[in-house]
Design an enzyme around this catalytic site. Structure first.
Site, mmCIF file in Angstrom:
data_model
loop_
_atom_site.group_PDB
_atom_site.id
_atom_site.type_symbol
_atom_site.label_atom_id
_atom_site.label_comp_id
_atom_site.label_asym_id
_atom_site.label_seq_id
_atom_site.Cartn_x
_atom_site.Cartn_y
_atom_site.Cartn_z
ATOM 1 N N ASP A 10 11.898 -11.008 101.908
ATOM 2 C CA ASP A 10 11.955 -12.259 101.152
ATOM 3 C C ASP A 10 13.298 -12.941 101.395
ATOM 4 O O ASP A 10 14.151 -13.018 100.511
ATOM 5 C CB ASP A 10 11.722 -11.986 99.655
ATOM 6 C CG ASP A 10 10.309 -11.495 99.388
ATOM 7 O OD1 ASP A 10 9.377 -11.989 100.047
ATOM 8 O OD2 ASP A 10 10.124 -10.617 98.528
ATOM 9 N N LYS A 32 6.765 -7.337 105.634
ATOM 10 C CA LYS A 32 5.956 -8.377 104.991
ATOM 11 C C LYS A 32 6.680 -9.712 105.106
ATOM 12 O O LYS A 32 7.828 -9.833 104.690
ATOM 13 C CB LYS A 32 5.713 -8.070 103.516
ATOM 14 C CG LYS A 32 4.873 -9.155 102.828
ATOM 15 C CD LYS A 32 4.407 -8.731 101.446
ATOM 16 C CE LYS A 32 5.365 -9.101 100.335
ATOM 17 N NZ LYS A 32 5.355 -10.526 99.982
ATOM 18 N N ASP A 59 1.782 -12.541 104.413
ATOM 19 C CA ASP A 59 1.366 -12.703 103.012
ATOM 20 C C ASP A 59 1.370 -14.183 102.655
ATOM 21 O O ASP A 59 2.294 -14.671 102.017
ATOM 22 C CB ASP A 59 2.356 -11.898 102.153
ATOM 23 C CG ASP A 59 2.091 -11.987 100.665
ATOM 24 O OD1 ASP A 59 0.965 -12.331 100.269
ATOM 25 O OD2 ASP A 59 3.026 -11.697 99.893
ATOM 26 N N LEU A 60 0.317 -14.906 103.071
ATOM 27 C CA LEU A 60 0.260 -16.351 102.809
ATOM 28 C C LEU A 60 -0.766 -16.710 101.736
ATOM 29 O O LEU A 60 -0.879 -17.874 101.349
ATOM 30 C CB LEU A 60 -0.017 -17.121 104.111
ATOM 31 C CG LEU A 60 1.053 -16.969 105.201
ATOM 32 C CD1 LEU A 60 0.682 -17.792 106.431
ATOM 33 C CD2 LEU A 60 2.433 -17.380 104.696
ATOM 34 N N LYS A 61 -1.571 -15.747 101.299
ATOM 35 C CA LYS A 61 -2.499 -15.936 100.158
ATOM 36 C C LYS A 61 -3.323 -17.212 100.254
ATOM 37 O O LYS A 61 -3.236 -18.094 99.387
ATOM 38 C CB LYS A 61 -1.716 -15.921 98.840
ATOM 39 C CG LYS A 61 -0.917 -14.650 98.583
ATOM 40 C CD LYS A 61 -0.348 -14.649 97.169
ATOM 41 C CE LYS A 61 0.405 -13.395 96.822
ATOM 42 N NZ LYS A 61 1.670 -13.188 97.518
ATOM 43 N N HIS A 63 -6.210 -19.990 99.990
ATOM 44 C CA HIS A 63 -7.188 -20.331 98.936
ATOM 45 C C HIS A 63 -7.557 -21.802 99.109
ATOM 46 O O HIS A 63 -6.792 -22.686 98.735
ATOM 47 C CB HIS A 63 -6.567 -20.085 97.551
ATOM 48 C CG HIS A 63 -7.533 -20.182 96.420
ATOM 49 N ND1 HIS A 63 -7.201 -19.853 95.130
ATOM 50 C CD2 HIS A 63 -8.832 -20.579 96.377
ATOM 51 C CE1 HIS A 63 -8.245 -20.027 94.336
ATOM 52 N NE2 HIS A 63 -9.249 -20.482 95.070
ATOM 53 N N ASP A 64 -8.736 -22.066 99.704
ATOM 54 C CA ASP A 64 -9.174 -23.456 99.920
ATOM 55 C C ASP A 64 -10.677 -23.411 100.147
ATOM 56 O O ASP A 64 -11.303 -22.360 99.947
ATOM 57 C CB ASP A 64 -8.414 -24.053 101.121
ATOM 58 C CG ASP A 64 -8.277 -25.579 101.021
ATOM 59 O OD1 ASP A 64 -9.267 -26.249 100.639
ATOM 60 O OD2 ASP A 64 -7.193 -26.093 101.329
ATOM 61 N N PRO A 66 -14.181 -22.941 102.061
ATOM 62 C CA PRO A 66 -14.460 -21.949 103.113
ATOM 63 C C PRO A 66 -14.184 -22.444 104.528
ATOM 64 O O PRO A 66 -13.587 -21.727 105.337
ATOM 65 C CB PRO A 66 -15.951 -21.648 102.907
ATOM 66 C CG PRO A 66 -16.171 -21.864 101.443
ATOM 67 C CD PRO A 66 -15.289 -23.033 101.071
ATOM 68 N N THR A 68 -12.076 -24.724 105.617
ATOM 69 C CA THR A 68 -10.635 -24.859 105.877
ATOM 70 C C THR A 68 -9.992 -23.490 106.065
ATOM 71 O O THR A 68 -9.171 -23.296 106.967
ATOM 72 C CB THR A 68 -9.964 -25.620 104.707
ATOM 73 O OG1 THR A 68 -10.582 -26.905 104.625
ATOM 74 C CG2 THR A 68 -8.476 -25.782 104.916
ATOM 75 N N THR A 119 0.057 -10.591 89.393
ATOM 76 C CA THR A 119 0.621 -9.791 88.291
ATOM 77 C C THR A 119 1.462 -10.652 87.346
ATOM 78 O O THR A 119 1.783 -10.224 86.242
ATOM 79 C CB THR A 119 1.464 -8.616 88.824
ATOM 80 O OG1 THR A 119 2.301 -9.107 89.872
ATOM 81 C CG2 THR A 119 0.603 -7.508 89.350
ATOM 82 N N ARG A 181 9.666 0.954 92.297
ATOM 83 C CA ARG A 181 11.096 1.111 92.015
ATOM 84 C C ARG A 181 11.470 2.588 92.062
ATOM 85 O O ARG A 181 10.655 3.442 91.721
ATOM 86 C CB ARG A 181 11.431 0.579 90.605
ATOM 87 C CG ARG A 181 11.290 -0.943 90.463
ATOM 88 C CD ARG A 181 12.327 -1.673 91.302
ATOM 89 N NE ARG A 181 12.236 -3.126 91.209
ATOM 90 C CZ ARG A 181 11.542 -3.896 92.043
ATOM 91 N NH1 ARG A 181 10.850 -3.367 93.029
ATOM 92 N NH2 ARG A 181 11.559 -5.207 91.913
ATOM 93 N N GLN A 190 10.072 -7.067 87.635
ATOM 94 C CA GLN A 190 8.769 -6.397 87.676
ATOM 95 C C GLN A 190 8.538 -5.721 86.326
ATOM 96 O O GLN A 190 9.459 -5.156 85.750
ATOM 97 C CB GLN A 190 8.723 -5.344 88.800
ATOM 98 C CG GLN A 190 8.809 -5.924 90.205
ATOM 99 C CD GLN A 190 7.504 -6.537 90.689
ATOM 100 O OE1 GLN A 190 6.569 -6.754 89.924
ATOM 101 N NE2 GLN A 190 7.461 -6.848 91.980
ATOM 102 N N GLY A 210 10.564 -4.594 98.062
ATOM 103 C CA GLY A 210 11.505 -5.651 98.414
ATOM 104 C C GLY A 210 12.918 -5.278 98.040
ATOM 105 O O GLY A 210 13.606 -4.534 98.748
ATOM 106 N N ARG A 211 13.369 -5.764 96.875
ATOM 107 C CA ARG A 211 14.781 -5.631 96.491
ATOM 108 C C ARG A 211 15.336 -4.212 96.443
ATOM 109 O O ARG A 211 16.518 -4.035 96.760
ATOM 110 C CB ARG A 211 15.011 -6.388 95.174
ATOM 111 C CG ARG A 211 14.957 -7.912 95.387
ATOM 112 C CD ARG A 211 14.676 -8.650 94.113
ATOM 113 N NE ARG A 211 13.316 -8.384 93.637
ATOM 114 C CZ ARG A 211 12.811 -8.892 92.528
ATOM 115 N NH1 ARG A 211 13.542 -9.688 91.781
ATOM 116 N NH2 ARG A 211 11.572 -8.610 92.168
#
Ligand code: C5P
Length: 232
Positions: A10, A32, A59-61, A63-64, A66, A68, A119, A181, A190, A210-211
């Protein structure tokens, strides 16, 4: 693919990302790439990290509608990533379109994973903003089952849910779990966390970290600790 630790890069630029990845002279982490880095640098960042020998979860998630999503996936398939994702809320038609678009002429394709409910969405927001009245865990299980029925390879979920998802959707349905963690580390923003060893115990297939790695004073040592706890 076996169990692995995926490092969430990130970062806001290629420069920061490469300064981080240059530290890894031994085992090359599965990386990622999320929206921040992808939108900052474009597809070249994916090609460059791939050329350095890393596996990639893009990781672009999506949602549009079908059509597209199908066409967008047909572009992404040429980036040769290992895993990519979308929102299961886009419906079965969208998920099937995505699979079609992602499949190359030779029949190969990256693994396709669904996000169920973020989440960051709690029960109150689910009911008030999205007008879903069922309990969150039932909603997550229903979305997981819908993703499996559409032919997807797995879902992103909390490590706390990974066992239940496997019970419902089968051991081969992949669970990718953030919210990891170290037992002696900060949990930050989190809320529901597990250690790499606990995530292994409960049956996560991949942990996204990540962190605890990117912000560690010794990121390579933190990564190796994750690998030792989760993979070995
Ligand atoms: O730094 P940290 O270990 O919390 O990073 C977790 C990564 O997983 C971040 O890239 C975050 O966006 C992602 N993620 C998450 N929870 C989800 C889905 C993705 O933390 N439900």
């Amino acid at each position: 693919m076996g169990k692995d630790v995926i490092v969430a890069c990130d970062f806001a630029s290629a420069e920061q990302t490469f300064a981080f990845l240059d530290k890894f002279t031994g085992r090359k982490p599965f990386v990622k790439i999320g929206m921040e880095l992808y939108y900052a640098e474009g597809p070249s960042i994916v090609r460059e990290i791939k050329a350095r020998g890393h596996k990639i979860f893009l990781d672009l998630k999506l949602h549009d509608i079908p059509n597209t999503v199908k066409k967008a996936m047909a572009v992404l398939r040429n980036l040769d990533v290992d895993i990519t994702n979308l929102h299961a809320a886009g419906t079965t038609a969208m998920m099937k379109g995505a699979l079609e678009g992602l499949t190359r002429e030779d029949g190969t394709r990256p693994l396709l994973i669904a996000v169920t409910q973020l989440t960051s969405t709690d029960q109150e927001a689910l009911e008030r903003d999205i007008l879903i009245k069922e309990p969150m865990d039932q909603v997550v299980m229903h979305y997981a089952q819908t993703a499996k029925n559409a032919g997807l390879d797995g879902i992103v979920c909390s490590p706390l849910e990974a066992g239940k998802v496997h019970d419902r959707c089968g051991q081969n349905f992949l669970t990718i779990t953030p919210g990891v963690r170290f037992a002696d580390g900060d949990i930050g923003d989190q809320k529901r966390v597990m250690t790499p060893a606990q995530a292994k115990e409960i049956g996560s297939d991949y942990i996204v970290v990540g962190r605890p790695i990117t912000a560690a004073s010794d990121p390579v040592a933190a990564y190796e600790r994750c690998v030792a706890e989760f993979c070995d």
